[in-house]
Design an enzyme around this catalytic site. Structure first.
Site: not given
Length: 553
Positions: A121, A469
């Site tokens: 992120k 993921s």
């Protein structure tokens, strides 16, 4: 100069005094002030070495006549946050990172910036801030981790997650898993494989906001240090020429990035992040664009976890520039006249580039698949779209029909998979896991890796309004929108309902009549929030759908 607001004139004597308190000389204060936003910390393997990268950037800035000023942001390790409450805080951290960089650059008006992220992120958060601020800037990441080796085979973090399922399936011993645990992550860098971190660092390069090599040079390579020094020097050139991020990140540049996304088979999370970054760049972009670009940009590099090759091998084959060179030779629609942070166009950057391994980066005439690595699916289960990494789906699972096994959260599904309750043919549905319902749209690596570890990856699909993921492989469909917490159709799925997945035709359908769904909706009500205080509770009240990038309004 932008920084004159805090350093020039009689009225700024107090400001200069504060700068001198830190040891800055008059000469340093007179030079262009370059902010270096970094996320060095001691909890993320991809960031443990960023102090060395930052020092190299500082050297480059000084070599080019500027004064570097470093500051840090937060960062979440998705692997360590996985499969517990911490994962609800991962995606929301993207907004804090973007906001913190904005705050620092507005409170202290730097003339230019270098951003030093690496992991999931942090890279998109910094890119969002970079485009929001729109001052001369570029990104240099920390680089990928080397692939681990276990008994003659390449391994990585996902291998360990899958190993847990293998132990439960009695195909691996606890002792072997312990040995694998020791060897899967051999050192610093973003986790080996075309997972989210490496995907975003490659796409930063593809969109033109990072120097060639940004996405693939290994974290431990001296070339990474040299790249950081070049970044420090380059940013002064961008300042001199007044080349700004939004001059680079145009609609055509985003199309280029999506084309590379398709060619590499990147993480499904790239869809979320590219949409959010485009929003900050003031570029109109929707999920549907990924399908449009994917039809003309084939999958030409098959990388871990869905393929046989590592990011290190991609680097040796020529990296992202070689992928773009190959795409430029056909009808992938690559725009070559776009500006990049080199100060040159993409066409100029590709001069002299070669593919050094035609198996790692295949020619357009011999792709792994004729269409790109990511597809957006639509249907009555996902009216606003859902995302699948089709390059990591086995051929026999591209079309699948099976009964829904419904779970209102990840933990219950994970436990059921490990307990052997999921059978071949099932479609695991995990809902109330979107941006609002999660909250925070948690990743599902634990259950998807468990499916692989239990030997079910070619027999079981997973559908969720959460996300995956970049390490996920198999028929795993995420970002289902609208999400369950907003009353999306996924909230109405009942145990045993038949779900049809047709990835080639981009369809995701629930085999339940409109009349029955209307009846179910009349009895549905939104569940209470799972977290009622703190940052993530506030985030849940303001975040948008996954189909629009989960941006905060």
């Amino acid at each position: 100069m932008r920084s004159d607001a805090m350093r020039k004139g009689l009225e700024r004597a107090p400001h200069r005094s504060l700068l001198k308190a830190m040891g800055y000389t008059d000469e340093e204060i007179r030079r262009p002030l370059v902010g270096i936003a970094h996320a060095h910390n001691e909890i993320i393997p991809g960031h443990i070495h960023l102090d060395r990268i930052v020092e190299a950037v500082k050297t480059g800035v000084r070599m080019a006549g500027g004064t570097p000023i470093a500051f840090s942001t937060i960062g979440v390790c998705d692997g360590l946050a996985m499969n517990h409450l911490g994962m609800k805080y991962s995606l929301p951290s993207r907004e804090i990172i973007a906001d913190s960089v904005e705050i620092m650059a507005m409170a202290h008006p730097f003339d230019a910036m270098v951003l030093v992220p690496n992991c999931d992120k942090i890279t998109p958060g910094m890119l969002m801030a970079m485009l929001r601020l729109n001052i001369p800037a570029l990104v240099v990441s920390g680089g990928p981790m080397l692939t681990g080796r276990f008994r003659g085979n390449d391994v990585n973090l996902v291998s360990v997650f899958e190993g847990v399922g293998k132990v439960r399936a009695n195909t691996m011993s606890v002792e072997d898993l312990t040995e694998l645990e020791e060897k899967a992550c051999p050192g610093c860098g973003s986790c080996a494989g075309m997972f989210t971190a490496n995907s975003m660092n490659c796409l930063t390069e593809a969109i033109g906001l990072g120097l060639p090599g940004n996405g693939t040079i290994p974290a431990v390579a001296s070339a990474r240090i040299r790249l950081a020094k070049e970044a420090g020097m380059t940013v002064l050139h961008l300042l001199k020429e007044n080349i700004r991020p939004r001059d680079i990140a145009t609609a055509a540049a985003f199309d280029n990035a999506i084309a590379v996304d398709m060619a590499l088979g990147c993480s499904t999370n790239t869809v979320l992040h590219i949409l959010a970054i485009a929003h900050e760049a003031k570029v109109e972009l929707t999920m549907a664009r990924f399908n449009e670009v994917g039809l003309r940009a084939p999958h030409i590099a098959s990388l871990l976890p869905g393929g046989p090759h590592s990011v290190q091998q991609l680097d040796e084959a020529g990296g992202v520039t070689a992928v773009m060179y190959e795409l430029s030779r056909g009808d992938a629609g690559l725009s070559l006249e776009v500006m990049t942070v080199t100060g040159k166009t993409l066409r100029e950057n590709l001069q002299g580039v070669k593919v050094h391994n035609s198996e790692v980066i295949r020619p357009l005439s011999n792709p792994y698949r004729q269409v790109g690595g990511i597809s957006i699916l639509y249907g009555n289960l996902a009216p606003d779209g859902a995302v699948v990494k089709q390059s990591a789906v086995a051929e026999e699972m591209l079309v699948h029909r099976g009964p829904a096994r419904v779970f209102d959260g990840e933990s219950a599904a994970h436990n059921a998979i490990l307990a052997g309750e999921i059978k071949p043919g099932d479609v695991v549905v995990i809902r109330y896991s979107g941006p609002r319902g999660g909250p925070g749209m948690p990743e599902m690596l634990a259950p998807t890796a468990a499916i692989v570890g239990m030997g079910l990856s070619k027999q079981v699909a997973l559908v969720t309004d959460g996300r995956f993921s970049g390490g996920t492989q198999g028929a795993c469909i995420g970002h289902v929108s609208p999400e369950a917490a907003d009353g999306g159709p996924i909230a109405l799925v009942a145990e045993g309902d038949e779900i049809v997945i047709d990835i080639p035709n981009r369809r995701l359908e629930l085999q339940v009549s409109a009349i029955e769904l209307k009846k179910r909706r009349s009895g549905w009500s939104p569940p209470p929030p799972k977290i009622t205080s703190g940052y993530v509770a506030r985030y849940a009240t303001r975040v948008s759908s996954g189909s629009t990038g989960a941006i905060v309004k």
